[in-house]
Design a protein around this motif. Structure first.
Motif, PDB file in Angstrom:
ATOM      1  N   ALA A  60       0.687  -1.289   0.129  1.00  0.00           N
ATOM      2  CA  ALA A  60       0.038  -0.088  -0.040  1.00  0.00           C
ATOM      3  C   ALA A  60       0.875   1.330  -0.057  1.00  0.00           C
ATOM      4  N   LYS A  61       2.091   1.179   0.577  1.00  0.00           N
ATOM      5  CA  LYS A  61       2.748   2.297   0.822  1.00  0.00           C
ATOM      6  C   LYS A  61       3.926   2.302  -0.403  1.00  0.00           C
ATOM      7  N   GLY A  62       4.115   1.318  -0.960  1.00  0.00           N
ATOM      8  CA  GLY A  62       5.312   1.400  -2.090  1.00  0.00           C
ATOM      9  C   GLY A  62       6.517   1.335  -1.165  1.00  0.00           C
ATOM     10  N   PRO A 147       3.644   1.762  10.063  1.00  0.00           N
ATOM     11  CA  PRO A 147       4.522   2.758   9.634  1.00  0.00           C
ATOM     12  C   PRO A 147       3.454   3.934   9.644  1.00  0.00           C
ATOM     13  N   SER A 148       4.132   5.264   9.297  1.00  0.00           N
ATOM     14  CA  SER A 148       3.270   6.421   8.958  1.00  0.00           C
ATOM     15  C   SER A 148       2.316   5.888   7.771  1.00  0.00           C
ATOM     16  N   ALA A 149       1.274   6.579   7.818  1.00  0.00           N
ATOM     17  CA  ALA A 149       0.162   6.167   6.691  1.00  0.00           C
ATOM     18  C   ALA A 149       0.048   7.128   5.626  1.00  0.00           C
ATOM     19  N   ASN A 150       1.305   7.256   5.080  1.00  0.00           N
ATOM     20  CA  ASN A 150       1.624   8.091   3.799  1.00  0.00           C
ATOM     21  C   ASN A 150       2.256   7.114   2.604  1.00  0.00           C
ATOM     22  N   ILE A 151       1.995   7.584   1.509  1.00  0.00           N
ATOM     23  CA  ILE A 151       2.931   6.910   0.182  1.00  0.00           C
ATOM     24  C   ILE A 151       4.466   7.080   0.983  1.00  0.00           C
ATOM     25  N   PRO A 155       5.230  13.613   2.707  1.00  0.00           N
ATOM     26  CA  PRO A 155       5.130  13.796   4.231  1.00  0.00           C
ATOM     27  C   PRO A 155       4.049  13.028   4.935  1.00  0.00           C
ATOM     28  N   SER A 156       4.467  12.683   6.207  1.00  0.00           N
ATOM     29  CA  SER A 156       3.459  11.657   7.083  1.00  0.00           C
ATOM     30  C   SER A 156       2.276  12.603   7.018  1.00  0.00           C
ATOM     31  N   PRO A 157       1.315  11.587   7.234  1.00  0.00           N
ATOM     32  CA  PRO A 157      -0.220  12.274   7.585  1.00  0.00           C
ATOM     33  C   PRO A 157      -0.386  12.740   8.918  1.00  0.00           C
ATOM     34  N   ARG A 241      15.199   9.656   0.699  1.00  0.00           N
ATOM     35  CA  ARG A 241      14.702  10.855   0.865  1.00  0.00           C
ATOM     36  C   ARG A 241      13.453  10.881   1.209  1.00  0.00           C
ATOM     37  N   HIS A 242      12.642  11.569   1.977  1.00  0.00           N
ATOM     38  CA  HIS A 242      11.601  11.521   2.881  1.00  0.00           C
ATOM     39  C   HIS A 242      10.906  12.898   2.930  1.00  0.00           C
ATOM     40  N   TYR A 243       9.770  12.714   3.448  1.00  0.00           N
ATOM     41  CA  TYR A 243       9.011  13.743   3.936  1.00  0.00           C
ATOM     42  C   TYR A 243       8.803  14.995   2.788  1.00  0.00           C
TER      43      TYR A 243
HETATM   44 MG    MG Z   1       7.346   7.198   7.690  1.00  0.00          MG
END
Ligand code: MG
Ligand code: TXA
Length: 362
Positions: A60-62, A147-151, A155-157, A241-243
């Motif tokens: 779901a997150k890839g 994990p955080s519910a973002n792709i 950025p995390s939701p 790379r994140h957020y």
């Molecule tokens: Mg995360």
């Protein structure tokens, strides 16, 4: 798949929330995914003892499969079902900060599937300070991997709408308890036999707070960002790379963060980008936002304020929404104002550094 959003308000004990918590717990037990609130960011949860269910999180997150998931527990007893050893220092951290925005890396028990820890012998354990979250874990009856519910990479939701945008059609249920209190992910700490705490990811349990209970607190050397990119971070997820918002972001961090110096860099960078026919969005404090609007540096709708300078709690809570804001606009270059790196500022700056890919103007 249809994604349902159920609003939960008040207390988990309220009759009106019973159906939602029962249903969410049942979905987790039967191997499905549920997005849920915590005090940091929204999580994307699955049964933490079921490798097949947890695989759905990666899909779901890839998310790269070598990036381990942390397990969320409802109480101290549950930690013993997943960690093989809880040292005196770990006990001290738990007594001081749990439930709260901290994750401890502990040696894992064989009950925790390798697919969840990315093959590591350790497991990340977190007891969230959110009543609905702990009620959900109790309802499911198992630790919840989340994990955080973002792709992955985004950025995390920090609210249910942001979860919906990333997870629509991919998961059956989102529990919506409104915006998260802290807005940045938990502090991750590793402990060693020498009674040293290593911060792998800074969060709302700050280095200063940890120093109150332990003399030796250090930062994972890989955390300082671009200067040390050849050092392998101890938290596998910190290497990506994140957020990141969709448009490239440049961070403005002059010495001492003086307003005049920030404005000077802003004016210069905006001129430069405009000459290259870029549309610029700026993410700044209330004070800088007011000056930028006065000077008409960019159109008003391309100015996002993350809160008053120095009000780190508020800035952290609004950070990810500010980063996501320009995703719906035609902005092709973003400029963001740095904060201090003290206290909660260390977590804010860690996320801004990653969002910028290390692109900083001093
Ligand atoms: Mg995360
Ligand atoms: O606040 C939070 O921690 C949120 C909420 C939902 O609880 N969760 C979260 O999970 O941020 P995630 O997966 O986005 O970040 C967890 C980080 C990743 O960087 C991962 O590499 C690291 O924790 N991690 C997990 N298990 C680990 C382990 N055994 N050793 C080292 N790092 C680990």
């Amino acid at each position: 798949m249809k994604t349902e959003i159920i609003k939960i308000v008040g207390s988990p004990a309220d009759e009106s929330n019973k159906h939602a918590l029962d249903r969410a717990g049942e979905l987790i037990r039967s191997g499905e995914l549920v997005a849920f609130p915590t005090e940091t960011v929204y999580g994307l949860g699955a049964n933490g003892l079921d490798a097949i269910a947890s695989k759905k999180i990666y899909e779901a997150k890839g998310r790269p499969s070598d990036n381990p998931l942390i397990l969320h527990v409802a109480n101290r007893e549950m930690i013993d079902t997943i960690a093989s050893d809880v040292s005196p220092l770990a006990e001290k951290i738990i007594a001081s900060f749990c439930p709260g925005p901290i994750t401890l890396i502990l040696p894992k028990k064989a009950t925790v599937p390798d697919g969840i820890t990315g093959g590591l012998m350790t497991v990340g354990v977190r007891m969230p300070d959110n009543d609905f979250c702990r009620a959900l874990i109790k309802s499911a009856g198992v630790p919840i991997a989340a994990p955080s519910a973002n792709i992955s990479g985004r950025p995390s939701p920090t609210n249910a709408e942001a979860v919906y945008r990333d997870m629509k059609g991919k998961i059956p249920l989102i529990l919506d308890a409104g915006p998260c209190k802290f807005g940045v992910e938990s502090t991750i700490v590793a402990l060693d036999e020498n009674e040293t705490i290593t911060i792998l990811r800074p969060g709302a349990v700050t280095r200063e707070m940890l120093l109150e209970i332990c003399e030796n607190v250090r930062l994972d050397p890989a955390m300082s960002g671009t200067q040390c990119e050849n050092i392998r971070p101890m938290a596998p997820g910190m290497k990506y790379r994140h957020y990141a918002p969709k448009a490239p972001l440049t961070l403005i961090e002059p010495q001492a963060l003086e307003i005049d110096a920030i404005m000077k860099i802003l004016r210069h960078e905006i001129k430069k980008s405009e000459a290259a026919h870029k549309k610029i969005g700026i993410i700044v404090s209330d004070e800088i936002a007011a000056m930028a609007k006065d000077e008409r540096l960019v159109p008003r709708e391309y100015v996002v304020s993350y809160g008053k300078r120095g009000d780190l709690k508020n800035i952290a809570a609004r950070l990810y929404d500010s980063l996501r804001f320009f995703d719906d606009t035609d902005a092709s270059q973003l400029l963001a104002e740095a904060t201090t790196r003290k206290g909660l500022g260390l977590a804010i700056m860690n996320r801004l550094m990653k969002a910028s890919g290390g692109n900083v103007i001093c």
